[in-house]
Design a protein around this motif. Sequence first.
Motif, PDB file in Angstrom:
ATOM      1  N   THR A  16      -7.556  12.791 -11.856  1.00 27.83           N
ATOM      2  CA  THR A  16      -7.956  11.674 -11.009  1.00 27.83           C
ATOM      3  C   THR A  16      -9.169  10.987 -11.620  1.00 27.83           C
ATOM      4  OG1 THR A  16      -9.346  13.109  -9.681  1.00 27.83           O
ATOM      5  CG2 THR A  16      -7.096  12.747  -8.916  1.00 27.83           C
ATOM      6  N   ARG A  17      -9.331   9.716 -11.299  1.00 27.45           N
ATOM      7  CA  ARG A  17     -10.475   8.955 -11.764  1.00 27.45           C
ATOM      8  C   ARG A  17     -11.525   8.949 -10.658  1.00 27.45           C
ATOM      9  NH1 ARG A  17      -5.960   7.165 -13.409  1.00 27.45           N
ATOM     10  NH2 ARG A  17      -5.489   5.835 -11.678  1.00 27.45           N
ATOM     11  N   THR A  18     -12.772   8.792 -11.040  1.00 23.41           N
ATOM     12  CA  THR A  18     -13.837   8.870 -10.045  1.00 23.41           C
ATOM     13  C   THR A  18     -14.129   7.537  -9.373  1.00 23.41           C
ATOM     14  OG1 THR A  18     -15.465   8.560 -11.781  1.00 23.41           O
ATOM     15  CG2 THR A  18     -14.949  10.831 -11.136  1.00 23.41           C
ATOM     16  N   ALA A  19     -13.834   6.437 -10.021  1.00 21.19           N
ATOM     17  CA  ALA A  19     -14.131   5.139  -9.418  1.00 21.19           C
ATOM     18  C   ALA A  19     -12.938   4.213  -9.590  1.00 21.19           C
ATOM     19  CB  ALA A  19     -15.359   4.520 -10.068  1.00 21.19           C
ATOM     20  N   GLN A  20     -12.693   3.401  -8.586  1.00 18.79           N
ATOM     21  CA  GLN A  20     -11.599   2.450  -8.626  1.00 18.79           C
ATOM     22  C   GLN A  20     -12.164   1.035  -8.698  1.00 18.79           C
ATOM     23  OE1 GLN A  20      -8.307   3.121  -8.741  1.00 18.79           O
ATOM     24  NE2 GLN A  20      -8.851   5.267  -8.838  1.00 18.79           N
ATOM     25  N   PRO A  21     -11.534   0.155  -9.485  1.00 21.72           N
ATOM     26  CA  PRO A  21     -11.990  -1.232  -9.506  1.00 21.72           C
ATOM     27  C   PRO A  21     -11.818  -1.861  -8.127  1.00 21.72           C
ATOM     28  CG  PRO A  21     -10.382  -0.795 -11.257  1.00 21.72           C
ATOM     29  CD  PRO A  21     -10.431   0.411 -10.377  1.00 21.72           C
ATOM     30  N   PRO A  22     -12.711  -2.734  -7.731  1.00 24.22           N
ATOM     31  CA  PRO A  22     -12.624  -3.326  -6.402  1.00 24.22           C
ATOM     32  C   PRO A  22     -11.383  -4.195  -6.209  1.00 24.22           C
ATOM     33  CG  PRO A  22     -14.437  -4.291  -7.657  1.00 24.22           C
ATOM     34  CD  PRO A  22     -13.879  -3.174  -8.473  1.00 24.22           C
ATOM     35  N   SER A  23     -10.694  -4.573  -7.291  1.00 24.05           N
ATOM     36  CA  SER A  23      -9.535  -5.445  -7.149  1.00 24.05           C
ATOM     37  C   SER A  23      -8.328  -4.724  -6.545  1.00 24.05           C
ATOM     38  CB  SER A  23      -9.151  -6.026  -8.513  1.00 24.05           C
ATOM     39  OG  SER A  23      -8.788  -4.970  -9.384  1.00 24.05           O
ATOM     40  N   ARG A  24      -8.306  -3.426  -6.590  1.00 27.05           N
ATOM     41  CA  ARG A  24      -7.186  -2.684  -6.005  1.00 27.05           C
ATOM     42  C   ARG A  24      -7.353  -2.634  -4.500  1.00 27.05           C
ATOM     43  NH1 ARG A  24      -5.782   2.263 -10.034  1.00 27.05           N
ATOM     44  NH2 ARG A  24      -5.592   0.994 -11.883  1.00 27.05           N
ATOM     45  N   SER A  25      -6.233  -2.761  -3.799  1.00 30.45           N
ATOM     46  CA  SER A  25      -6.335  -2.793  -2.349  1.00 30.45           C
ATOM     47  C   SER A  25      -5.624  -1.603  -1.722  1.00 30.45           C
ATOM     48  CB  SER A  25      -5.771  -4.102  -1.807  1.00 30.45           C
ATOM     49  OG  SER A  25      -4.406  -4.188  -2.136  1.00 30.45           O
ATOM     50  N   LEU A  26      -6.073  -1.270  -0.547  1.00 37.79           N
ATOM     51  CA  LEU A  26      -5.492  -0.180   0.221  1.00 37.79           C
ATOM     52  C   LEU A  26      -4.414  -0.722   1.153  1.00 37.79           C
ATOM     53  CD1 LEU A  26      -8.775   1.654   1.140  1.00 37.79           C
ATOM     54  CD2 LEU A  26      -6.846   2.690  -0.037  1.00 37.79           C
ATOM     55  N   PRO A  27      -3.509   0.150   1.572  1.00 37.29           N
ATOM     56  CA  PRO A  27      -2.548  -0.272   2.596  1.00 37.29           C
ATOM     57  C   PRO A  27      -3.292  -0.667   3.870  1.00 37.29           C
ATOM     58  CG  PRO A  27      -2.057   1.943   1.775  1.00 37.29           C
ATOM     59  CD  PRO A  27      -3.346   1.527   1.174  1.00 37.29           C
ATOM     60  N   ARG A  28      -2.730  -1.575   4.612  1.00 38.96           N
ATOM     61  CA  ARG A  28      -3.350  -2.012   5.867  1.00 38.96           C
ATOM     62  C   ARG A  28      -3.137  -0.991   6.982  1.00 38.96           C
ATOM     63  NH1 ARG A  28      -2.304  -3.969  10.471  1.00 38.96           N
ATOM     64  NH2 ARG A  28      -0.055  -4.089  10.249  1.00 38.96           N
ATOM     65  N   HIS A  29      -1.950  -0.363   6.996  1.00 36.43           N
ATOM     66  CA  HIS A  29      -1.571   0.559   8.072  1.00 36.43           C
ATOM     67  C   HIS A  29      -1.082   1.870   7.449  1.00 36.43           C
ATOM     68  CE1 HIS A  29       1.507   1.384  11.562  1.00 36.43           C
ATOM     69  NE2 HIS A  29       0.545   2.271  11.533  1.00 36.43           N
ATOM     70  N   VAL A  30      -1.728   2.983   7.795  1.00 39.88           N
ATOM     71  CA  VAL A  30      -1.359   4.295   7.262  1.00 39.88           C
ATOM     72  C   VAL A  30      -1.036   5.237   8.423  1.00 39.88           C
ATOM     73  CG1 VAL A  30      -2.124   6.306   5.926  1.00 39.88           C
ATOM     74  CG2 VAL A  30      -2.808   4.006   5.212  1.00 39.88           C
ATOM     75  N   LEU A  31       0.113   5.895   8.320  1.00 40.32           N
ATOM     76  CA  LEU A  31       0.498   6.938   9.278  1.00 40.32           C
ATOM     77  C   LEU A  31       0.183   8.283   8.638  1.00 40.32           C
ATOM     78  CD1 LEU A  31       1.916   8.027  11.829  1.00 40.32           C
ATOM     79  CD2 LEU A  31       4.097   7.783  10.584  1.00 40.32           C
ATOM     80  N   VAL A  32      -0.672   9.063   9.287  1.00 40.56           N
ATOM     81  CA  VAL A  32      -1.029  10.397   8.809  1.00 40.56           C
ATOM     82  C   VAL A  32      -0.291  11.410   9.686  1.00 40.56           C
ATOM     83  CG1 VAL A  32      -2.899  12.064   8.476  1.00 40.56           C
ATOM     84  CG2 VAL A  32      -3.296   9.636   7.997  1.00 40.56           C
ATOM     85  N   VAL A  33       0.598  12.186   9.065  1.00 41.26           N
ATOM     86  CA  VAL A  33       1.354  13.209   9.781  1.00 41.26           C
ATOM     87  C   VAL A  33       0.768  14.548   9.367  1.00 41.26           C
ATOM     88  CG1 VAL A  33       3.639  14.134  10.289  1.00 41.26           C
ATOM     89  CG2 VAL A  33       3.392  11.716   9.668  1.00 41.26           C
ATOM     90  N   GLU A  34      -0.077  15.099  10.236  1.00 39.90           N
ATOM     91  CA  GLU A  34      -0.843  16.299   9.894  1.00 39.90           C
ATOM     92  C   GLU A  34      -1.127  17.086  11.169  1.00 39.90           C
ATOM     93  OE1 GLU A  34      -2.412  19.228   8.417  1.00 39.90           O
ATOM     94  OE2 GLU A  34      -2.181  17.737   6.837  1.00 39.90           O
TER      95      GLU A  34
END
Length: 156
Positions: A16-34
């Motif tokens: 894994t990388r430690t930092a992500q460029p700000p241009s990458r975006s996250l999903p708007r809606h995440v379902l966590v099944v836990e």
Amino acid sequence: MRIFAPQMDSRTPIMTRTAQPPSRSLPRHVLVVEDDAILAMALEMALRDAGVEQVEISSTSEMALAALRTGQPDAIVLDVHLADRDDGWAVAELVRSLGPSGPRIVFSTGAPQDIPEQIAEMGCVMEKPYDPKELVEVLTEPKRRGLISRLRAALK
């Protein structure tokens, strides 16, 4: 923590990388099944802190299916060994039926070797325990398409 990607051998760890460029975006809606309430809350907090607008928590397969009936999330974090079902990937199979435009799937498990290979190809596999920030990093990466989705797209 090890992360497995669907394009590679399902047992090949990815660094894994430690930092992500700000241009990458996250999903708007995440379902966590836990079903682990503490882990679910930690994931929710990390996702919200990172900028995810809507985080939905389901502690059982039934709750996850009900959430999927009311709306399609952009991503699903799926514990494959839930208290009510030990084959949480049944939810992933349902999601796969939505085709290539379906939600991104991230599997969460303490035993990645127990996930059938054809199921693991549907998404990224994160081995517990992992830092919730690592989940955020995975979700900022471009969506990987599993083998079945790639084959369906090629046949169209």
